[in-house]
Design an enzyme around this catalytic site. Structure first.
Site, short mmCIF file in Angstrom:
data_model
loop_
_atom_site.label_atom_id
_atom_site.label_comp_id
_atom_site.label_asym_id
_atom_site.label_seq_id
_atom_site.Cartn_x
_atom_site.Cartn_y
_atom_site.Cartn_z
N ALA A 1 -14.28 -0.69 -7.35
CA ALA A 1 -15.31 -0.73 -8.41
C ALA A 1 -15.64 -2.18 -8.74
CB ALA A 1 -14.83 0.01 -9.65
N ILE B 1 -5.39 2.82 -3.76
CA ILE B 1 -5.70 3.91 -2.84
C ILE B 1 -4.56 4.14 -1.86
CG2 ILE B 1 -6.87 2.50 -1.11
CD1 ILE B 1 -7.87 6.07 -2.24
N ALA C 1 -6.16 -2.25 2.86
CA ALA C 1 -6.70 -1.02 2.27
C ALA C 1 -7.74 -0.39 3.20
CB ALA C 1 -7.32 -1.31 0.91
N CYS D 1 4.30 -28.00 12.40
CA CYS D 1 4.29 -29.47 12.50
C CYS D 1 2.99 -30.08 12.02
CB CYS D 1 4.64 -29.94 13.91
SG CYS D 1 3.85 -29.01 15.19
#
Lengths: 628, 348
Positions: A18, A89, A114, A166
């Site tokens: 959202a 989720i 996700a 390095c």
């Protein structure tokens, strides 16, 4: 058209996210006639969201995005039936059965973990998925339908760019190297020490040796002689009481002088110039515009270093014995520290210094974002959704939004969808991969975290060795196979040619992993997936028309400064790499494990979910688009 | 902590910096300051208008005037997200005002309930940019003529079903800057050995290049002469949407409204008729715009408003901030195909 619209009101759809795209998408969905919408977002609202996430106002800062989005939408469409989840989720509550409730899933996410997960859930549930992403002026939408189109993971996506040790420790040549170094330094001094985040000169640098035997000799010598390498940075700092001046001189003078003794490094490079605290004079810049955008002088950064060390030291003391801080770009002393340390190092290595504003962008992996790009993409999502719901998959497209029209005048470029990749390690019928690693040096924990979770996107893997006995190597049930974590793979009889059956029951996903034993992996490389394209140096460029962006990422300019894969970079559809605030909920459970540790004193730990929800908002960052 | 060392006209406050952070990181502080000093007139608050309003308000212009003389109906209310559910019968601009303002309290949002046709010339001169939606062709041409000579940027846009367009006239001389990467010279060191790393030049350094570009008037853009050979040969690459626009503008002039689903049959007939007339007048074949077009140009589709409103909003932002090459001078969106095309029509 009217026919489609009438049946829309009975369609159940899921919106995952959202934020920037999510707000625009929710608005478009209800205005188009969708009535049954569920929206999920683990995040809370931040002031930096307000330039585009228009369902939120200043008074909502700190509240749940999903919840406030729902309330705002209901205000202009009270008849909509919206369910909001303030949750991740990836929570196992959202299983295949949950996904099967919907006719369509639309992602509005900002991270790859996700996306991978939702991809698998939608494949398992056989529900069409509309995927999308934005970054700056660029955006992209595509449709994923099991068996008909490529899934999100059909094309390999490049992993987060990391720099060799390095380069970070000895021979930085770009500001980003100094910024990564400064973040490592923060962790070494104030946070969780990580063996992959060393900041002291790397005596084992192969470039430094005039002959190979030298490098080995140096490496062992330093261990024995108790020079810089032997005492941990944190121990050293403690022994001086985190004295800022002593710290300054060690990092920017003594260590630099040590580097200078590794003369071969400087044969073809400009040698670094050590700084001495007592010898720094001079002026900060002053100017107009945002304070953050000014570049201070060495003196300014030296003072900033001093101040931030003192502040962070106090924070540590306040937290008590064994405390560790977590870096957070929105925590001013943490950001000050990295700004100062990175700039001092840039100065030492003769680079132009950077403003706090620029350092924050790079250190925090901030992706610039605006309302209009998200508005366009969210509009396209709904148009694809209508076709998808009508099962008009032949009409569905991947659509790219460019900044400027291409030579054929196209600003929005629709491309036909590709069929599934028959060797996709996710959606092929019996997916298999081959991984090269050293069975004597890889521990079970690393297999689980770095390979199965980070690389192969699993959330809760169960691993069986195909040894005729079905030996269980890793169980997703907490605690069951904990004893195995620090053992080497070879301890279980795993050797060249061994096969592992890996299941993620939540994702309804089984992967067969073939192992090749190798003792010749490159330095800093723990494993290789056979068949992966080699990591290329990224070049920023515009996506080619009609081509699936399979490599490169928006990060080409700003590679990740984090060592964990929780922050993501992305390819086809870009993910935000933005580093969440320290107390944020992370999409990857791995990182939330890490975060949980640091907040052990907060509340009682009964439900990890509750803990995550208690924590403060992440800076939501927007979906980005991959650049070639 | 505001930097008070130098008082400037447009000092960005820390509050603005925090809110606009993600866009300042994209288009820079100078661009944001220019936005912050700009006043915009937006005519028409239906689906497309609401999208443009949202985009400009979020971007942080100085002021936005919402002008619409129409009343809220159930249909118009459902087309956009700014009007509250109990506002039927109120003036559309007035009803949209509160929610529009809440999008960003730092912008001065005003409502004007007059009909745009009734506004005297000088009314437009107080703005830096004007955006016209749902306006008749004649009005758009008039306003364009009025404004372009005064360096007021003019934009037009509409959505018809699955189709939408935007037009811009930024005047004879629009100045802007583009950020280009700095050319990185070779290393100063005398070697090219395999171990040589890059010099300390920041590969991310860029430079701002100034450019100027000119635009055609709307009148000329809509009155292209298709009878000459050059125009004819470019027909193949000309989007049919251009002709669709001509047809729809004529419909709007003739009927005083846009095609409506309620009178689908009657309006479809008229559209086909107008198509024939318009193309014939231009000396072109009706085949350029096949009959199927009538099925897809009724009422504003919300997602199409979002796409066109996004592009249009961004073009206004670009023009006001004078940053990045503007699209020149039409953008056509076909929601069925998902294609968005930029094309130029008008004086060379």
């Amino acid at each position: 058209l009217a026919f489609v619209l009438r049946s829309l009101s009975s369609c159940r759809v899921l919106v995952v996210g959202a934020g920037g795209i999510g707000c625009e998408l929710l608005k478009n969905l209800v205005l188009t006639g969708f009535k049954k919408i569920e929206v999920i977002d683990l995040d809370t609202i931040d002031v930096s969201n307000l330039n585009r996430q228009f369902l939120f106002q200043k008074k909502h800062v700190g509240k749940s995005k999903a919840q406030v989005a729902k309330e705002s939408v209901l205000r202009f469409c009270p008849s909509a039936n919206i369910t909001a989840y303030h949750d991740s989720i990836m929570n196992p509550d959202y299983n295949v059965e949950f996904f099967r409730n919907f006719q369509l899933v639309m992602n509005a996410l900002d991270n790859r973990a996700a996306r991978n997960h939702v991809n698998r859930m939608c494949l398992a549930a056989d529900i069409p998925l509309i995927e999308s992403g934005t970054a700056g002026y660029l955006g992209q939408v595509t449709v994923i339908k099991k068996g008909q189109t490529e899934c999100y993971e059909c094309q390999p996506k490049p992993t987060q760019k990391t720099f060799p040790g390095c380069t970070i420790r000895n021979t930085p040549s770009e500001p980003i190297h100094c910024i990564v170094w400064a973040k490592y330094l923060y962790n070494q001094l104030f946070g969780e020490e990580d063996a992959d985040q060393e900041v002291s000169p790397d005596t084992a640098d192969p470039e430094a040796a005039w002959n190979p035997a030298d490098a080995a000799a140096r490496a062992t010598a330093s261990n024995k002689d108790g020079d810089i390498k032997r005492v941990s940075t944190k121990e050293w700092a403690r022994s001086t009481g985190y004295d800022p001046v002593k710290l300054f001189n060690k990092l920017f003078k003594d260590d630099i002088m040590y580097l200078l003794t590794m003369d071969k490094l400087w044969k073809k490079r400009k040698a670094p110039l050590p700084l001495d605290w007592t010898e720094i004079h001079h002026l900060g810049a002053c100017g107009t515009g945002l304070k953050d955008q000014q570049v201070l002088g060495v003196q300014g950064y030296a003072q900033l270093f001093h101040r931030s060390v003192e502040t962070l030291r106090s924070q540590l003391i306040e937290k008590g014995e064994g405390a560790e801080l977590v870096w957070d770009k929105d925590d001013p002393p943490a950001m000050d520290f990295v700004t100062a340390a990175a700039n001092l190092r840039m100065n030492v290595f003769s680079m132009n210094m950077k403003s706090r504003f620029d350092v924050k962008s790079m250190a925090g992996n901030i992706i610039p974002a605006i309302a209009t790009t998200n508005a366009v993409i969210a509009g396209l999502i709904v148009l694809e959704a209508l076709k998808t719901l009508n099962s008009e998959f032949d009409q569905c497209r991947t659509i790219f939004l460019n900044k400027q029209p291409n030579p054929r005048k196209k600003l929005l470029v629709p491309c036909a969808l590709d069929p599934p990749n028959p060797s996709c390690y996710v959606c092929a019928s019996k997916p298999e991969v081959t991984v090269k690693l050293n069975v004597h040096k890889t521990i079970v924990q690393a297999l689980q975290d770095k390979i199965l979770k980070e690389k192969f996107g699993m959330v809760a893997p169960d691993v069986q060795i195909e040894d005729g006995k079905g030996t269980i190597l890793i169980s997703s049930e907490e605690g069951e196979t904990e004893a195995n974590n620090n053992k080497f793979l070879s301890d279980f009889g795993i050797r060249n040619g061994s096969r592992l059956q890996v299941d993620d029951f939540l994702q309804d996903y089984t992967l067969l992993v073939n192992l090749i034993h190798s003792e010749e992996l490159e330095k800093d490389v723990e494993f290789e997936v056979v068949g992966d394209a080699p990591d290329k140096a990224p070049t920023p460029s515009v996506p080619e028309e009609g081509k699936n962006i399979a490599n490169g990422n928006k990060d080409s300019a700003q590679p990740s400064t984090s060592s964990k894969a929780a922050e993501d970079d992305d390819v086809l559809i870009v993910d935000s790499d933005e580093e969440p605030s320290s107390s944020t909920m992370e999409a990857s459970p791995e990182s939330s494990n890490r975060k949980r540790k640091h907040h052990g004193t907060d509340t009682d730990d009964a439900a990890s979910k509750r803990k995550r929800l208690d924590q403060q908002p992440a800076d939501d960052d927007e979906d980005i688009i991959a650049l070639d | 902590m505001i930097d008070t060392i130098e008082k400037e006209d447009n000092i960005i406050s820390e509050e603005e910096a925090a809110q606009y952070d993600r866009q300042i990181r994209l288009w820079g502080l100078d661009a944001q300051k220019r936005l912050r000093g700009s006043r915009v007139l937006l005519v028409g608050l239906r689906g497309l208008g609401a999208e443009v309003a949202k985009n400009l308000i979020l971007a942080g212009v100085k002021g936005l005037t919402l002008l619409d003389h129409e009343q809220v109906t159930e249909e118009s209310r459902r087309a956009q997200f700014l009007i509250p559910v109990d506002a039927d019968g109120q003036n559309q601009a007035q009803a949209s005002l509160e929610r529009a303002q809440l999008l960003n309290p730092m912008v001065e949002v005003k409502a004007d309930t007059d009909a745009v046709e009734s506004k005297p010339d000088y009314f437009f001169f107080q703005f830096d940019a004007v955006c016209l939606t749902r306006c008749s062709k004649d009005l758009m041409v008039r306003v364009d003529q009025l404004c372009a000579s005064r360096n007021i940027k003019v934009f037009c846009g509409d959505v018809y079903g699955y189709h939408g367009y935007m037009f811009s006239d930024l005047g004879q001389e629009h100045h802007y800057v583009e950020e280009k990467p700095k050319v990185v010279k070779g290393s100063n060191e005398a070697n090219d050995g395999p171990e040589a790393k890059k010099p300390k030049v920041d590969p991310n350094e860029t430079t701002m290049v100034k450019k100027t570009i000119s635009f055609s008037s709307l009148k000329e853009a809509l009155e292209v002469d298709w009878t000459n050979e050059k125009a004819k040969s470019s027909l193949k690459r000309t989007p049919a949407d251009y002709f669709l626009l001509q047809v729809l503008l004529k419909f709007r002039t003739d009927k005083g409204r846009d095609p409506q689903p309620d009178s689908f049959a009657e309006d479809s007939q008229l559209l086909l008729q107008i198509r024939d007339d318009v193309l014939e007048t231009m000396g072109l074949s009706s085949e350029l715009l096949p009959n199927t077009f009538v099925s897809y140009c009724f009422s504003e589709m919300a997602p199409v408003c979002a796409v066109v409103g996004g592009v249009l909003g961004q073009e206004i932002v670009k023009a006001l901030s004078q940053r990045d090459a503007p699209h020149r001078n039409f953008f056509f969106f076909d929601g069925l195909k998902g294609s968005g095309v930029v094309d130029y029509f008008g004086s060379k």
